[in-house]
Design an enzyme around this catalytic site. Structure first.
Site, PDB file in Angstrom:
ATOM      1  N   ASP A 261       0.860  -1.174   0.000  1.00 25.31           N
ATOM      2  CA  ASP A 261       0.000   0.000   0.000  1.00 25.31           C
ATOM      3  C   ASP A 261       0.905   1.236   0.000  1.00 25.31           C
ATOM      4  OD1 ASP A 261      -1.717   2.105   0.545  1.00 25.31           O
ATOM      5  OD2 ASP A 261      -2.923   0.978   1.992  1.00 25.31           O
ATOM      6  N   HIS A 262       0.872   2.001  -1.092  1.00 22.06           N
ATOM      7  CA  HIS A 262       1.790   3.134  -1.229  1.00 22.06           C
ATOM      8  C   HIS A 262       1.493   4.255  -0.231  1.00 22.06           C
ATOM      9  CE1 HIS A 262       5.143   4.725  -3.316  1.00 22.06           C
ATOM     10  NE2 HIS A 262       4.884   4.152  -4.481  1.00 22.06           N
ATOM     11  N   ARG A 263       0.365   4.158   0.478  1.00 21.42           N
ATOM     12  CA  ARG A 263       0.055   5.165   1.475  1.00 21.42           C
ATOM     13  C   ARG A 263       0.869   4.986   2.747  1.00 21.42           C
ATOM     14  NH1 ARG A 263      -6.331   4.259   1.844  1.00 21.42           N
ATOM     15  NH2 ARG A 263      -5.498   2.130   1.940  1.00 21.42           N
TER      16      ARG A 263
END
Length: 444
Positions: free
Chosen positions: A414-416
């Site tokens: 998850d790039h967040r």
């Protein structure tokens, strides 16, 4: 005199809204004990047996096999011996016996139920409020409806016929639209004979000269576990900005270590157990990846324990059992728990608790004979490691071309929760441990 107790379908785990009847384990008229399983149901997470908290004579079952029952809806009713009564009294008494509690619904003999507190049930072909529960299964011998029991509340009970599941099944199998029939039973109840007459009329009708529509392919409904998987993966793809990176790794030394460990007495160590140990060590170095984003997207939850999910193929499809507190287990203990959960997945006996609460997933798709994949995250987790098959390939080792056991590692995140540097660092550390498993000694 016996008292009829109603057992409603409980919430089987984490806010599930309903379950599908897979198999009834008791018959109407059968004497059951307290906490005896009465039905096997499939939820969105697993297939489970549901025990009944009452002992006595089963007077009604609600829902046919394959039918969905909402949580809180009636499942079975049981005639329980009242104070001073014996088992013989219970078995011989009518299901419509009076009860002291206003919450108990007393089924009539036949297809109807007595509703309390003004509740109503829907009958096909009649305008009524939506049904709150499936219809009870009829008693084997047809008997005329009994007289209504004495009211237990100020409002008088209402008798509303409900179509038998057997009649509905017959109509479904024969392609009969129940809403188009006029019932010959009490209050317009649709009986088996009504459906049979409709079938006979349809057979006697002349066939059309030419097809009026193009035949459609069969449609398999999404329900139960398959529906839950579809919804979860769709949500993951829709909500999580996922990215994937991958690397090839020389697993020759890891396989040699496994052979060495398994040459000594004791439980065998699987490749999956070694990979699980590597993951727990890597997550200790990169804790950002053992996390999840809050429901509203305003924060990131860092998990202190690693609850390691892993993909396992069961008789009902792919499931993800969870090894609790994987970081606190030895490699041997990890192997034992992975083996136990894998066997439960194959037999379809995993509980809802064993299928929920994961914080990181390990996906060994190499068992299917494939080299690579781009895993979809198991929402709401932030990362998943995929491992391809370990196969002999030409590889440059110590400056020379050699045949080595090579695998591809893919990592979706998850790039967040992190940037590419953190994800790449995690994957590189995992690959280094696969290539040089002795590195793990520095971390233990």
């Amino acid at each position: 005199m016996p008292v009829v107790r109603e057992f409603r379908l409980p919430d089987l785990g984490e806010g599930l809204t309903g379950a599908e009847v897979v198999r009834w384990m008791v018959e109407v008229g059968e004497v059951i004990a307290v906490d005896q399983p009465v039905v096997e149901v499939e939820t969105a997470k697993a297939v489970v047996e549901v025990p009944c908290p009452y002992g006595g004579v089963v007077t009604a079952r609600y829902g046919a096999e394959g039918e969905e029952i909402a949580v809180g809806a009636p499942l079975v009713t049981v005639a329980v011996a009242s104070a001073g009564g014996g088992a013989a009294d219970t078995a011989a008494s009518s299901p419509a016996s009076s009860a002291s509690s206003a919450e108990v619904e007393r089924p009539l003999v036949g297809y109807g139920v007595v509703e309390s507190r003004g509740a109503r049930r829907r009958r096909v072909g009649a305008a009524a409020a939506p049904a709150s529960a499936p219809a009870p299964v009829a008693v084997a011998a047809p008997v005329a409806p009994a007289e209504p029991v004495e009211p237990v509340a100020p409002a008088a009970p209402v008798v509303v016929p409900v179509i038998s599941p057997l009649v509905r099944r017959l109509a479904r199998e024969q392609g009969v639209d129940l809403t188009a029939l006029t019932g010959s039973g009490p209050d317009g109840l649709i009986m088996r004979a009504d459906v049979e007459r409709a079938v006979a009329a349809k057979v006697a009708a002349p066939a059309p000269a030419a097809p009026v529509a193009v035949a459609q392919d069969g449609v398999v409904p999404l329900r139960g576990l398959r529906k839950a998987v579809a919804e979860k993966l769709s949500r993951s793809h829709r909500e999580i900005p996922a990215a994937t990176c991958w690397v090839d790794a020389d697993a020759t030394e890891l396989m040699a270590l496994r052979r060495q460990l398994n040459s000594t007495p004791g439980p065998k160590v699987s490749v999956l157990a070694l990979l699980a140990r590597i993951c727990t060590v890597a997550l200790a170095r990169f804790p950002e990846l053992n996390s999840s984003v809050t429901e509203d997207g305003s924060g990131i939850v860092r998990h202190s324990a690693v609850h390691l999910g892993f993909a396992a193929q069961g008789e009902r499809g792919l499931v993800v059992p969870v090894v609790r507190d994987a970081q606190a287990r030895s490699t041997e203990q990890l192997g034992e728990e992975l083996g136990r959960l894998t066997e439960s997945a194959r037999s379809g006996s995993l509980t809802p608790a064993e299928l929920t609460g994961g914080t990181f997933t390990l996906n060994n798709y190499g068992v299917f004979g494939v080299d690579g994949s781009t895993p979809i995250l198991n929402h709401p987790e932030a990362a998943m490691l995929g491992v391809g098959r370990i196969v002999a390939k030409p590889w440059v080792h110590d400056g020379e071309l050699a045949v080595r056991e090579v695998t591809q590692l893919s990592f979706t995140f998850d790039h967040r929760v992190c940037d590419g540097g953190t994800a790449g660092g995690f994957l590189r550390f995992v690959a280094d441990c696969v290539e040089q498993p002795g590195m793990l000694l520095r971390q233990l």
